[in-house]
Scaffold this motif. Structure first.
Motif, PDB file in Angstrom:
ATOM      1  N   ASP A 169       0.850  -1.191   0.000  1.00 11.50           N
ATOM      2  CA  ASP A 169       0.000   0.000   0.000  1.00 11.50           C
ATOM      3  C   ASP A 169       0.887   1.243   0.000  1.00 11.50           C
ATOM      4  OD1 ASP A 169      -1.965   1.879   0.251  1.00 11.50           O
ATOM      5  OD2 ASP A 169      -2.729   1.154   2.186  1.00 11.50           O
ATOM      6  N   ARG A 170       1.086   1.818  -1.185  1.00 10.62           N
ATOM      7  CA  ARG A 170       1.994   2.965  -1.313  1.00 10.62           C
ATOM      8  C   ARG A 170       1.503   4.181  -0.546  1.00 10.62           C
ATOM      9  NH1 ARG A 170       4.283   4.125  -7.056  1.00 10.62           N
ATOM     10  NH2 ARG A 170       5.269   5.627  -5.670  1.00 10.62           N
ATOM     11  N   ILE A 171       0.205   4.355  -0.464  1.00  7.28           N
ATOM     12  CA  ILE A 171      -0.353   5.506   0.262  1.00  7.28           C
ATOM     13  C   ILE A 171      -0.023   5.388   1.748  1.00  7.28           C
ATOM     14  CG2 ILE A 171      -2.469   6.739   0.883  1.00  7.28           C
ATOM     15  CD1 ILE A 171      -1.653   7.028  -2.047  1.00  7.28           C
ATOM     16  N   GLU A 172      -0.206   4.200   2.306  1.00  3.75           N
ATOM     17  CA  GLU A 172       0.120   3.998   3.718  1.00  3.75           C
ATOM     18  C   GLU A 172       1.617   4.180   3.956  1.00  3.75           C
ATOM     19  OE1 GLU A 172       0.128   0.595   7.217  1.00  3.75           O
ATOM     20  OE2 GLU A 172      -0.932   0.191   5.357  1.00  3.75           O
ATOM     21  N   LEU A 173       2.427   3.662   3.064  1.00  3.54           N
ATOM     22  CA  LEU A 173       3.874   3.750   3.205  1.00  3.54           C
ATOM     23  C   LEU A 173       4.333   5.207   3.215  1.00  3.54           C
ATOM     24  CD1 LEU A 173       6.570   2.150   3.285  1.00  3.54           C
ATOM     25  CD2 LEU A 173       6.576   2.288   0.807  1.00  3.54           C
ATOM     26  N   TRP A 174       3.919   5.972   2.218  1.00  7.17           N
ATOM     27  CA  TRP A 174       4.342   7.368   2.151  1.00  7.17           C
ATOM     28  C   TRP A 174       3.655   8.226   3.207  1.00  7.17           C
ATOM     29  CZ3 TRP A 174       8.518   9.304   0.282  1.00  7.17           C
ATOM     30  CH2 TRP A 174       9.233   8.567  -0.651  1.00  7.17           C
ATOM     31  N   GLY A 175       2.432   7.907   3.559  1.00  7.80           N
ATOM     32  CA  GLY A 175       1.756   8.631   4.634  1.00  7.80           C
ATOM     33  C   GLY A 175       2.470   8.449   5.957  1.00  7.80           C
ATOM     34  N   THR A 176       2.927   7.231   6.210  1.00 13.74           N
ATOM     35  CA  THR A 176       3.670   6.952   7.443  1.00 13.74           C
ATOM     36  C   THR A 176       4.993   7.703   7.445  1.00 13.74           C
ATOM     37  OG1 THR A 176       2.662   4.769   7.567  1.00 13.74           O
ATOM     38  CG2 THR A 176       4.633   5.114   8.867  1.00 13.74           C
ATOM     39  N   ARG A 177       5.683   7.686   6.324  1.00 14.56           N
ATOM     40  CA  ARG A 177       6.968   8.395   6.241  1.00 14.56           C
ATOM     41  C   ARG A 177       6.783   9.898   6.455  1.00 14.56           C
ATOM     42  NH1 ARG A 177       9.427   5.358   0.905  1.00 14.56           N
ATOM     43  NH2 ARG A 177      10.051   3.437   1.966  1.00 14.56           N
ATOM     44  N   ILE A 178       5.773  10.466   5.794  1.00 14.66           N
ATOM     45  CA  ILE A 178       5.520  11.906   5.922  1.00 14.66           C
ATOM     46  C   ILE A 178       5.130  12.259   7.347  1.00 14.66           C
ATOM     47  CG2 ILE A 178       3.949  13.762   5.213  1.00 14.66           C
ATOM     48  CD1 ILE A 178       3.985  12.421   2.394  1.00 14.66           C
ATOM     49  N   ALA A 179       4.260  11.464   7.944  1.00  9.11           N
ATOM     50  CA  ALA A 179       3.813  11.743   9.309  1.00  9.11           C
ATOM     51  C   ALA A 179       4.974  11.663  10.296  1.00  9.11           C
ATOM     52  CB  ALA A 179       2.721  10.758   9.708  1.00  9.11           C
ATOM     53  N   ARG A 180       5.838  10.686  10.128  1.00  3.71           N
ATOM     54  CA  ARG A 180       6.981  10.572  11.039  1.00  3.71           C
ATOM     55  C   ARG A 180       7.969  11.706  10.830  1.00  3.71           C
ATOM     56  NH1 ARG A 180       7.646   3.954  11.025  1.00  3.71           N
ATOM     57  NH2 ARG A 180       5.700   3.602  12.161  1.00  3.71           N
ATOM     58  N   GLY A 181       8.138  12.133   9.598  1.00  2.51           N
ATOM     59  CA  GLY A 181       9.002  13.284   9.328  1.00  2.51           C
ATOM     60  C   GLY A 181       8.445  14.561   9.932  1.00  2.51           C
ATOM     61  N   LEU A 182       7.137  14.766   9.796  1.00  7.97           N
ATOM     62  CA  LEU A 182       6.502  15.945  10.382  1.00  7.97           C
ATOM     63  C   LEU A 182       6.566  15.912  11.914  1.00  7.97           C
ATOM     64  CD1 LEU A 182       3.382  16.403   8.075  1.00  7.97           C
ATOM     65  CD2 LEU A 182       5.424  17.859   8.227  1.00  7.97           C
ATOM     66  N   ALA A 183       6.425  14.728  12.481  1.00  5.89           N
ATOM     67  CA  ALA A 183       6.529  14.598  13.935  1.00  5.89           C
ATOM     68  C   ALA A 183       7.939  14.959  14.403  1.00  5.89           C
ATOM     69  CB  ALA A 183       6.170  13.180  14.371  1.00  5.89           C
ATOM     70  N   LEU A 184       8.947  14.535  13.657  1.00  5.35           N
ATOM     71  CA  LEU A 184      10.321  14.885  13.999  1.00  5.35           C
ATOM     72  C   LEU A 184      10.535  16.393  13.887  1.00  5.35           C
ATOM     73  CD1 LEU A 184      13.202  14.013  14.717  1.00  5.35           C
ATOM     74  CD2 LEU A 184      13.614  13.748  12.267  1.00  5.35           C
ATOM     75  N   ALA A 185      10.003  17.002  12.819  1.00  8.80           N
ATOM     76  CA  ALA A 185      10.134  18.448  12.645  1.00  8.80           C
ATOM     77  C   ALA A 185       9.426  19.200  13.772  1.00  8.80           C
ATOM     78  CB  ALA A 185       9.567  18.864  11.290  1.00  8.80           C
ATOM     79  N   ALA A 186       8.256  18.731  14.185  1.00  4.05           N
ATOM     80  CA  ALA A 186       7.526  19.368  15.284  1.00  4.05           C
ATOM     81  C   ALA A 186       8.299  19.237  16.590  1.00  4.05           C
ATOM     82  CB  ALA A 186       6.140  18.744  15.429  1.00  4.05           C
ATOM     83  N   PHE A 187       8.920  18.088  16.809  1.00  2.00           N
ATOM     84  CA  PHE A 187       9.710  17.889  18.022  1.00  2.00           C
ATOM     85  C   PHE A 187      10.905  18.836  18.049  1.00  2.00           C
ATOM     86  CE2 PHE A 187      13.366  15.821  20.052  1.00  2.00           C
ATOM     87  CZ  PHE A 187      12.901  15.795  21.360  1.00  2.00           C
ATOM     88  N   VAL A 188      11.599  18.951  16.921  1.00  2.00           N
ATOM     89  CA  VAL A 188      12.761  19.847  16.854  1.00  2.00           C
ATOM     90  C   VAL A 188      12.312  21.289  17.048  1.00  2.00           C
ATOM     91  CG1 VAL A 188      14.560  20.737  15.306  1.00  2.00           C
ATOM     92  CG2 VAL A 188      14.164  18.277  15.477  1.00  2.00           C
ATOM     93  N   GLY A 189      11.192  21.668  16.438  1.00  2.00           N
ATOM     94  CA  GLY A 189      10.664  23.020  16.616  1.00  2.00           C
ATOM     95  C   GLY A 189      10.283  23.299  18.063  1.00  2.00           C
ATOM     96  N   LEU A 190       9.640  22.354  18.702  1.00  2.00           N
ATOM     97  CA  LEU A 190       9.270  22.522  20.112  1.00  2.00           C
ATOM     98  C   LEU A 190      10.513  22.623  20.985  1.00  2.00           C
ATOM     99  CD1 LEU A 190       7.091  22.580  22.329  1.00  2.00           C
ATOM    100  CD2 LEU A 190       7.219  20.082  22.371  1.00  2.00           C
ATOM    101  N   LEU A 191      11.491  21.796  20.714  1.00  2.00           N
ATOM    102  CA  LEU A 191      12.737  21.835  21.475  1.00  2.00           C
ATOM    103  C   LEU A 191      13.423  23.185  21.295  1.00  2.00           C
ATOM    104  CD1 LEU A 191      14.582  20.060  23.229  1.00  2.00           C
ATOM    105  CD2 LEU A 191      15.763  19.412  21.138  1.00  2.00           C
ATOM    106  N   TRP A 192      13.461  23.689  20.053  1.00  2.00           N
ATOM    107  CA  TRP A 192      14.051  24.992  19.763  1.00  2.00           C
ATOM    108  C   TRP A 192      13.315  26.094  20.532  1.00  2.00           C
ATOM    109  CZ3 TRP A 192      18.234  26.327  16.781  1.00  2.00           C
ATOM    110  CH2 TRP A 192      18.368  27.660  16.485  1.00  2.00           C
ATOM    111  N   PHE A 193      11.991  26.036  20.526  1.00  2.00           N
ATOM    112  CA  PHE A 193      11.175  27.024  21.231  1.00  2.00           C
ATOM    113  C   PHE A 193      11.447  26.999  22.733  1.00  2.00           C
ATOM    114  CE2 PHE A 193       7.249  27.770  23.649  1.00  2.00           C
ATOM    115  CZ  PHE A 193       7.072  29.124  23.381  1.00  2.00           C
TER     116      PHE A 193
END
Length: 79
Positions: free
Chosen positions: A49-73
């Motif tokens: 399921d390519r949609i699930e695969l890329w959705g999972t990758r995007i969501a995990r990347g966004l979660a990492l970006a949000a964590f780094v942003g929160l840490l920076w803040f």
């Protein structure tokens, strides 16, 4: 006398482990890095399921970006 033998044996064992790489953290770090890479590459997602695969990758990347942003803040606020 017996204590001296134990100490000498322990030192020999530690020297042998140091030479053979038994005290190195490298295997542990490689395993942790591999697990982290697999997590962000969505190795646990359904490959058919390519949609699930890329959705999972995007969501995990966004979660990492949000964590780094929160840490920076938070570092900016409290330091």
């Amino acid at each position: 006398m017996k204590d001296d033998e134990i100490v000498r044996k322990a030192k020999r064992d530690l020297d042998r482990l140091g030479r053979d790489g038994g005290l190195s953290a490298t295997p542990v770090l490689k395993s942790a890095a591999g697990g982290l890479r697999d997590h962000f590459a969505a190795e646990d997602a359904d490959k058919s399921d390519r949609i699930e695969l890329w959705g999972t990758r995007i969501a995990r990347g966004l979660a990492l970006a949000a964590f780094v942003g929160l840490l920076w803040f938070l570092v900016g606020q409290f330091l």
